[in-house]
Design a protein around this motif. Structure first.
Motif, PDB file in Angstrom:
ATOM      1  N   MET A  83       0.832  -1.195   0.000  1.00  0.00           N
ATOM      2  CA  MET A  83       0.000   0.000   0.000  1.00  0.00           C
ATOM      3  C   MET A  83       0.877   1.260   0.000  1.00  0.00           C
ATOM      4  O   MET A  83       0.624   2.210  -0.747  1.00  0.00           O
ATOM      5  N   ILE A  84       1.920   1.261   0.805  1.00  0.00           N
ATOM      6  CA  ILE A  84       2.851   2.390   0.838  1.00  0.00           C
ATOM      7  C   ILE A  84       3.518   2.562  -0.525  1.00  0.00           C
ATOM      8  O   ILE A  84       3.599   3.672  -1.056  1.00  0.00           O
ATOM      9  N   ALA A  85       3.980   1.463  -1.098  1.00  0.00           N
ATOM     10  CA  ALA A  85       4.634   1.530  -2.413  1.00  0.00           C
ATOM     11  C   ALA A  85       3.678   2.057  -3.482  1.00  0.00           C
ATOM     12  O   ALA A  85       4.066   2.859  -4.341  1.00  0.00           O
ATOM     13  N   THR A  86       2.423   1.632  -3.432  1.00  0.00           N
ATOM     14  CA  THR A  86       1.429   2.104  -4.401  1.00  0.00           C
ATOM     15  C   THR A  86       1.190   3.594  -4.254  1.00  0.00           C
ATOM     16  O   THR A  86       1.162   4.333  -5.251  1.00  0.00           O
ATOM     17  N   LEU A  87       1.041   4.065  -3.027  1.00  0.00           N
ATOM     18  CA  LEU A  87       0.800   5.493  -2.807  1.00  0.00           C
ATOM     19  C   LEU A  87       1.994   6.345  -3.227  1.00  0.00           C
ATOM     20  O   LEU A  87       1.819   7.422  -3.802  1.00  0.00           O
ATOM     21  N   VAL A  88       3.198   5.858  -2.979  1.00  0.00           N
ATOM     22  CA  VAL A  88       4.395   6.590  -3.414  1.00  0.00           C
ATOM     23  C   VAL A  88       4.426   6.665  -4.938  1.00  0.00           C
ATOM     24  O   VAL A  88       4.722   7.718  -5.517  1.00  0.00           O
ATOM     25  N   SER A  89       4.093   5.562  -5.616  1.00  0.00           N
ATOM     26  CA  SER A  89       4.066   5.558  -7.076  1.00  0.00           C
ATOM     27  C   SER A  89       3.012   6.548  -7.609  1.00  0.00           C
ATOM     28  O   SER A  89       3.255   7.259  -8.579  1.00  0.00           O
ATOM     29  N   VAL A  90       1.848   6.594  -6.973  1.00  0.00           N
ATOM     30  CA  VAL A  90       0.809   7.526  -7.383  1.00  0.00           C
ATOM     31  C   VAL A  90       1.286   8.961  -7.203  1.00  0.00           C
ATOM     32  O   VAL A  90       1.146   9.799  -8.102  1.00  0.00           O
ATOM     33  N   LYS A  91       1.869   9.250  -6.053  1.00  0.00           N
ATOM     34  CA  LYS A  91       2.370  10.608  -5.791  1.00  0.00           C
ATOM     35  C   LYS A  91       3.451  11.006  -6.792  1.00  0.00           C
ATOM     36  O   LYS A  91       3.562  12.163  -7.180  1.00  0.00           O
ATOM     37  N   ASN A  92       4.264  10.034  -7.212  1.00  0.00           N
ATOM     38  CA  ASN A  92       5.330  10.295  -8.186  1.00  0.00           C
ATOM     39  C   ASN A  92       4.842  10.212  -9.630  1.00  0.00           C
ATOM     40  O   ASN A  92       5.627  10.350 -10.557  1.00  0.00           O
ATOM     41  N   ARG A  93       3.536   9.941  -9.792  1.00  0.00           N
ATOM     42  CA  ARG A  93       2.935   9.780 -11.121  1.00  0.00           C
ATOM     43  C   ARG A  93       3.681   8.719 -11.938  1.00  0.00           C
ATOM     44  O   ARG A  93       3.961   8.886 -13.121  1.00  0.00           O
ATOM     45  N   CYS A  94       3.990   7.622 -11.266  1.00  0.00           N
ATOM     46  CA  CYS A  94       4.723   6.535 -11.880  1.00  0.00           C
ATOM     47  C   CYS A  94       3.745   5.513 -12.458  1.00  0.00           C
ATOM     48  O   CYS A  94       2.800   5.093 -11.785  1.00  0.00           O
ATOM     49  N   PHE A  95       3.967   5.087 -13.674  1.00  0.00           N
ATOM     50  CA  PHE A  95       3.109   4.112 -14.341  1.00  0.00           C
ATOM     51  C   PHE A  95       3.061   2.795 -13.591  1.00  0.00           C
ATOM     52  O   PHE A  95       2.066   2.118 -13.564  1.00  0.00           O
TER      53      PHE A  95
END
Length: 96
Positions: A83-95
């Motif tokens: 969940m943390i990794a997903t939120l970080v990816s979303v914040k970084n606009r990572c595909f």
């Protein structure tokens, strides 16, 4: 855009050498689900993992770090880590 030849994981695992050794060293650290091939073409053909194939020692250190961070004996559950990794990816606009 520049193009740099990388070695996909399936090819690396079939070829003896430092790259195969690096993959074999870190694969046991990962959850079993990570061994399943990705069926989404955009992701399967554009591998962040393959980009690490240029420097096998760096691949081994980077992915061993991730494997250590996901170990089951840490206070957070795997679900919480994901969940943390997903939120970080979303914040970084990572595909990914």
């Amino acid at each position: 855009m520049a193009w740099i030849k990388t070695t996909p994981m399936p090819q690396a695992l079939e070829t003896p050498g430092p790259l195969r050794d690096a993959y074999m060293a870190v694969m046991p650290m990962y959850p079993a689900e990570y061994a399943q091939p990705n069926t989404v073409p955009e992701v399967a053909n554009d591998s962040i993992v393959a980009s690490h194939s240029l420097i096998p020692a760096a691949l081994q250190h980077a992915f061993a770090t991730f494997g250590s961070l996901m170990t089951e004996d840490l206070p957070l559950t795997r679900r919480q880590h994901e969940m943390i990794a997903t939120l970080v990816s979303v914040k970084n606009r990572c595909f990914y």
